[in-house]
Design a protein around this motif. Structure first.
Motif, PDB file in Angstrom:
ATOM      1  N   ARG A  28       0.939  -1.223  -0.022  1.00 29.05           N
ATOM      2  CA  ARG A  28      -0.019  -0.135   0.156  1.00 29.05           C
ATOM      3  C   ARG A  28       0.748   1.196  -0.029  1.00 29.05           C
ATOM      4  NH1 ARG A  28      -5.486  -0.770  -0.760  1.00 29.05           N
ATOM      5  NH2 ARG A  28      -5.584   1.164   0.410  1.00 29.05           N
ATOM      6  N   MET A  29       1.975   1.227   0.550  1.00 27.91           N
ATOM      7  CA  MET A  29       3.039   2.093   0.499  1.00 27.91           C
ATOM      8  C   MET A  29       3.689   2.314  -0.930  1.00 27.91           C
ATOM      9  SD  MET A  29       4.620   1.663   4.410  1.00 27.91           S
ATOM     10  CE  MET A  29       5.706   3.223   4.194  1.00 27.91           C
ATOM     11  N   GLY A  30       3.514   1.479  -1.588  1.00 24.39           N
ATOM     12  CA  GLY A  30       4.019   1.386  -2.825  1.00 24.39           C
ATOM     13  C   GLY A  30       5.768   0.900  -3.062  1.00 24.39           C
ATOM     14  N   LYS A  31       5.946   0.265  -1.577  1.00 28.06           N
ATOM     15  CA  LYS A  31       7.333  -0.274  -1.643  1.00 28.06           C
ATOM     16  C   LYS A  31       7.215  -1.922  -2.084  1.00 28.06           C
ATOM     17  CE  LYS A  31       8.594   2.228   2.257  1.00 28.06           C
ATOM     18  NZ  LYS A  31       9.293   2.381   3.603  1.00 28.06           N
ATOM     19  N   TYR A  32       7.134  -1.971  -3.368  1.00 32.60           N
ATOM     20  CA  TYR A  32       6.670  -3.433  -3.846  1.00 32.60           C
ATOM     21  C   TYR A  32       7.733  -4.632  -3.865  1.00 32.60           C
ATOM     22  CZ  TYR A  32       3.031  -0.674  -6.086  1.00 32.60           C
ATOM     23  OH  TYR A  32       2.248   0.451  -6.391  1.00 32.60           O
ATOM     24  N   PRO A  33       9.071  -4.162  -3.870  1.00 36.86           N
ATOM     25  CA  PRO A  33      10.081  -5.220  -3.600  1.00 36.86           C
ATOM     26  C   PRO A  33       9.954  -5.640  -2.232  1.00 36.86           C
ATOM     27  CG  PRO A  33      11.184  -3.298  -4.972  1.00 36.86           C
ATOM     28  CD  PRO A  33       9.765  -2.924  -4.556  1.00 36.86           C
ATOM     29  N   ASP A  34       9.804  -4.592  -1.338  1.00 37.69           N
ATOM     30  CA  ASP A  34       9.852  -5.058   0.189  1.00 37.69           C
ATOM     31  C   ASP A  34       8.394  -6.014   0.294  1.00 37.69           C
ATOM     32  OD1 ASP A  34      12.240  -3.590   0.930  1.00 37.69           O
ATOM     33  OD2 ASP A  34      11.057  -1.824   1.266  1.00 37.69           O
ATOM     34  N   ALA A  35       7.604  -5.396  -0.313  1.00 36.75           N
ATOM     35  CA  ALA A  35       6.313  -6.200  -0.141  1.00 36.75           C
ATOM     36  C   ALA A  35       6.365  -7.577  -0.706  1.00 36.75           C
ATOM     37  CB  ALA A  35       5.112  -5.318  -0.927  1.00 36.75           C
ATOM     38  N   LEU A  36       7.038  -7.971  -1.658  1.00 42.25           N
ATOM     39  CA  LEU A  36       7.180  -9.227  -2.413  1.00 42.25           C
ATOM     40  C   LEU A  36       8.170 -10.075  -1.470  1.00 42.25           C
ATOM     41  CD1 LEU A  36       6.576 -11.093  -4.665  1.00 42.25           C
ATOM     42  CD2 LEU A  36       8.656 -10.257  -5.734  1.00 42.25           C
ATOM     43  N   GLU A  37       9.013  -9.390  -0.868  1.00 41.21           N
ATOM     44  CA  GLU A  37       9.973 -10.292  -0.080  1.00 41.21           C
ATOM     45  C   GLU A  37       9.102 -10.648   1.211  1.00 41.21           C
ATOM     46  OE1 GLU A  37      13.756  -9.397   3.132  1.00 41.21           O
ATOM     47  OE2 GLU A  37      13.264  -7.913   1.454  1.00 41.21           O
ATOM     48  N   MET A  38       8.306  -9.770   1.907  1.00 41.76           N
ATOM     49  CA  MET A  38       7.525 -10.282   3.009  1.00 41.76           C
ATOM     50  C   MET A  38       6.440 -11.164   2.697  1.00 41.76           C
ATOM     51  SD  MET A  38       8.796  -8.783   5.872  1.00 41.76           S
ATOM     52  CE  MET A  38      10.395  -9.226   5.066  1.00 41.76           C
ATOM     53  N   LEU A  39       5.822 -11.035   1.576  1.00 44.37           N
ATOM     54  CA  LEU A  39       4.797 -11.935   1.354  1.00 44.37           C
ATOM     55  C   LEU A  39       5.288 -13.324   0.897  1.00 44.37           C
ATOM     56  CD1 LEU A  39       2.498  -9.357  -0.729  1.00 44.37           C
ATOM     57  CD2 LEU A  39       1.891 -10.453   1.535  1.00 44.37           C
ATOM     58  N   LEU A  40       6.255 -13.381   0.079  1.00 47.80           N
ATOM     59  CA  LEU A  40       6.877 -14.582  -0.105  1.00 47.80           C
ATOM     60  C   LEU A  40       7.384 -15.401   1.096  1.00 47.80           C
ATOM     61  CD1 LEU A  40       8.978 -13.905  -3.468  1.00 47.80           C
ATOM     62  CD2 LEU A  40       6.738 -15.173  -2.968  1.00 47.80           C
ATOM     63  N   LYS A  41       7.795 -14.640   2.061  1.00 45.60           N
ATOM     64  CA  LYS A  41       8.067 -15.173   3.648  1.00 45.60           C
ATOM     65  C   LYS A  41       7.154 -15.660   4.239  1.00 45.60           C
ATOM     66  CE  LYS A  41      10.690 -13.959   7.532  1.00 45.60           C
ATOM     67  NZ  LYS A  41      11.348 -13.210   8.449  1.00 45.60           N
ATOM     68  N   ALA A  42       5.806 -14.807   4.247  1.00 47.38           N
ATOM     69  CA  ALA A  42       4.633 -15.466   4.714  1.00 47.38           C
ATOM     70  C   ALA A  42       4.093 -16.719   4.087  1.00 47.38           C
ATOM     71  CB  ALA A  42       3.352 -14.198   4.668  1.00 47.38           C
ATOM     72  N   VAL A  43       4.113 -16.737   2.739  1.00 45.08           N
ATOM     73  CA  VAL A  43       3.556 -17.904   2.144  1.00 45.08           C
ATOM     74  C   VAL A  43       4.196 -19.208   2.661  1.00 45.08           C
ATOM     75  CG1 VAL A  43       4.686 -18.146  -0.156  1.00 45.08           C
ATOM     76  CG2 VAL A  43       2.406 -18.591   0.141  1.00 45.08           C
ATOM     77  N   GLY A  44       5.570 -18.909   2.803  1.00 49.00           N
ATOM     78  CA  GLY A  44       6.681 -20.098   3.352  1.00 49.00           C
ATOM     79  C   GLY A  44       5.927 -20.364   4.640  1.00 49.00           C
ATOM     80  N   ALA A  45       5.370 -19.552   5.192  1.00 49.17           N
ATOM     81  CA  ALA A  45       5.013 -19.848   6.830  1.00 49.17           C
ATOM     82  C   ALA A  45       3.732 -20.459   6.620  1.00 49.17           C
ATOM     83  CB  ALA A  45       5.060 -18.464   7.664  1.00 49.17           C
ATOM     84  N   LEU A  46       2.878 -19.987   5.931  1.00 51.52           N
ATOM     85  CA  LEU A  46       1.389 -20.474   5.859  1.00 51.52           C
ATOM     86  C   LEU A  46       1.183 -21.143   4.274  1.00 51.52           C
ATOM     87  CD1 LEU A  46      -0.226 -17.557   7.470  1.00 51.52           C
ATOM     88  CD2 LEU A  46       0.012 -19.347   8.382  1.00 51.52           C
ATOM     89  N   LYS A  47       1.387 -22.092   4.064  1.00 52.98           N
ATOM     90  CA  LYS A  47       1.603 -22.824   2.839  1.00 52.98           C
ATOM     91  C   LYS A  47       0.268 -22.789   2.212  1.00 52.98           C
ATOM     92  CE  LYS A  47       5.629 -24.629   2.871  1.00 52.98           C
ATOM     93  NZ  LYS A  47       6.710 -23.462   2.840  1.00 52.98           N
TER      94      LYS A  47
END
Length: 110
Positions: A28-47
């Motif tokens: 939402r802040m437009g920080k897409y690379p940071d967003a992608l990094e966090m979301l890929l980490k999240a999907v790793g935790a919650l398959k």
């Protein structure tokens, strides 16, 4: 919101839901690379969490990576029955239709 989520993540650093929230705030802040990094980490935790998969698709869309966006939106549709969001499937299908790619290949409109 960012400070609250960061604080929550300090308390529960392995929480996929909190990591997803941080990724979504970055989006939402437009920080897409940071967003992608966090979301890929999240999907790793919650398959196979459909909401996180949808969020990843949204970030790839914002980055102009339509094939990846479609891939993750399709995954969200496949796993949407795991979530409680009844509108997720409709949203993801609409997004796929809007990018207009047939079989995930740019230039091939439906």
């Amino acid at each position: 919101a960012l400070m609250l989520i960061q604080r929550a993540l300090e308390l529960k650093p392995d929480s996929g839901h909190i990591i997803d929230s941080l990724g979504w705030v970055y989006f939402r802040m437009g920080k897409y690379p940071d967003a992608l990094e966090m979301l890929l980490k999240a999907v790793g935790a919650l398959k196979d969490d459909p909401t996180i998969l949808e969020h990843i698709g949204d970030v790839y869309h914002a980055l102009g990576e339509m094939i990846k966006a479609r891939e993750y939106w399709e995954k969200a549709i496949i796993f949407h029955d795991k979530g409680e969001d009844e509108t997720l499937k409709e949203r993801a299908l609409k997004k796929i239709k809007e990018i207009g790619y047939k079989d995930g290949h740019p230039g091939e409109k439906k």
